[in-house]
Design a protein around this motif. Structure first.
Motif, mmCIF file in Angstrom:
data_model
loop_
_atom_site.group_PDB
_atom_site.id
_atom_site.type_symbol
_atom_site.label_atom_id
_atom_site.label_comp_id
_atom_site.label_asym_id
_atom_site.label_seq_id
_atom_site.Cartn_x
_atom_site.Cartn_y
_atom_site.Cartn_z
ATOM 1 N N ALA A 189 0.810 -1.219 0.000
ATOM 2 C CA ALA A 189 0.000 0.000 0.000
ATOM 3 C C ALA A 189 0.844 1.271 0.000
ATOM 4 C CB ALA A 189 -0.948 -0.019 1.198
ATOM 5 N N ARG A 190 1.844 1.342 0.871
ATOM 6 C CA ARG A 190 2.664 2.548 0.950
ATOM 7 C C ARG A 190 3.401 2.799 -0.346
ATOM 8 N NH1 ARG A 190 8.442 3.298 0.224
ATOM 9 N NH2 ARG A 190 9.132 5.078 1.502
ATOM 10 N N ASP A 193 0.954 3.972 -3.089
ATOM 11 C CA ASP A 193 0.556 5.358 -2.838
ATOM 12 C C ASP A 193 1.671 6.322 -3.242
ATOM 13 O OD1 ASP A 193 -1.860 4.499 -1.787
ATOM 14 O OD2 ASP A 193 -1.228 4.684 0.310
ATOM 15 N N LEU A 223 -6.860 -0.537 -1.390
ATOM 16 C CA LEU A 223 -5.780 0.089 -2.147
ATOM 17 C C LEU A 223 -6.271 0.615 -3.491
ATOM 18 C CD1 LEU A 223 -2.827 0.782 -2.531
ATOM 19 C CD2 LEU A 223 -2.410 -1.575 -3.234
ATOM 20 N N ARG A 226 -8.463 3.805 -3.546
ATOM 21 C CA ARG A 226 -7.756 5.092 -3.438
ATOM 22 C C ARG A 226 -7.255 5.587 -4.791
ATOM 23 N NH1 ARG A 226 -5.550 2.797 1.244
ATOM 24 N NH2 ARG A 226 -3.454 2.484 0.388
ATOM 25 N N HIS A 227 -7.047 4.659 -5.721
ATOM 26 C CA HIS A 227 -6.455 5.033 -7.011
ATOM 27 C C HIS A 227 -7.283 4.513 -8.184
ATOM 28 C CE1 HIS A 227 -2.944 6.217 -4.662
ATOM 29 N NE2 HIS A 227 -2.951 5.030 -4.103
#
Length: 317
Positions: A189-190, A193, A223, A226-227
């Motif tokens: 995830a990090r 992002d 995940l 968010r995108h």
């Protein structure tokens, strides 16, 4: 518009990289078979894709790559004709060169990568596809020395190259979709992002792979939500859970992934939540029912497609 027109299903040819499917005892023997009888090899693959019920093909590494396809059938036009006569479409092509490039900060290495991608893009357009799925560079094994941190500066260097590569492909009519490959710099995830923040959404898109995101220890639904606006194609695959943090990352990493992948609907992917996400975010496009090296790919793909049609598409509608 009918659901079948909004979601189209395909398969990545890595699905056919199991020795049992070819009646041999090793991956090397598959490659030997492909070299010895390329026409029979490719005809079996394309016939099997057709028999499974999906309509899209994603090319990948050799012996399933675009150069092999041209060499086997004689030309780009002849390969496209082989797809068409089976009712198949080339939905995308996987570009694995970044993963193998090492430190591609060197301008000469970057020029070589762009040249390879440009030639691949021309092939994809000639076959009617406009998506190149790209694997990201691998991370370093935890604790390895000398340590290389994947920090902002390193990410910015990679993002700048991806932006340039994406703009180059766009000129040729092809969109770049970064694949969430477990143990790469674009899976957890990090990391996702960070790379989505640093790349230009006009030129760098996303190909989430649900199983690889789970193997990397993240939640694919959260995940991707968010995108979601960056997703132009997706790999639908299941996994039993995350791999240990200290898993060695080397030339055998893809072999280590395989025991963590499982049959569609048998793992940790929340498929009803996934299809609701696609519905609510109005996603339309290719869904790649990928299975890494399935021993019975035709049956497994067909079973996955049946599950999708019976249990998931009613939600999507």
């Amino acid at each position: 518009m009918a659901t079948a027109d909004r979601l189209r299903f395909g398969v990545d040819l890595v699905t056919f990289f199991h020795p049992g499917f070819w009646g041999v005892d090793s991956h090397d023997a598959i490659i030997d078979h492909a070299r010895a009888a390329p026409r029979a090899f490719w005809d079996k693959i394309l016939d099997s894709v057709q028999a499974s019920g999906v309509t899209g093909v994603e090319l990948t590494f050799s012996p399933f790559n675009w150069q092999d396809a041209i060499k086997t059938y004689g030309s780009v036009k002849a390969f496209a004709a082989e797809l068409a006569k089976r009712g198949l479409t080339l939905c995308s092509g996987f570009f694995a060169e970044l993963e193998a490039a090492g430190d591609f900060a060197d301008p000469e290495a970057q020029r070589a990568l762009i040249d390879k991608a440009e030639r691949y893009a021309d092939f994809l357009r000639a076959c009617g596809s406009d998506i190149m799925v790209i694997g990201a560079p691998l991370r370093q094994t935890l604790g390895a020395q000398p340590v290389q941190f994947y920090d902002f500066d390193r990410a910015k260097l990679i993002a700048d190259f991806l932006n340039r590569l994406g703009s180059t492909l766009y000129i040729r009519g092809v969109r770049l979709a970064l694949h969430t490959e477990a143990h790469s710099i674009f899976a957890g995830a990090r990391d996702v992002d960070l790379m989505m923040l640093l790349t230009d959404p006009a030129y760098v898109h996303m190909c989430p792979d649900t199983a690889h995101i789970i193997v990397a220890g993240s939640d694919p639904v959260q995940l991707v939500d968010r995108h979601h606006e960056r997703m132009i194609i997706a790999h639908w695959k299941d996994a039993i859970g995350p791999m240990p943090a200290d898993t060695p990352i080397d030339k055998h990493i893809h072999d280590r992934h395989r025991p963590y992948f499982c049959g569609f609907g048998l793992g940790r992917v929340d498929w009803p939540a996934w299809i609701r996400l696609l519905r609510d975010r109005a996603y339309e496009g290719w869904a790649i029912l990928e299975l890494d090296a399935a021993p019975d790919p035709v049956r497994d793909i067909a079973n996955g497609l049946t599950l999708v049609r019976q249990a998931l598409l009613p939600i999507y509608r």
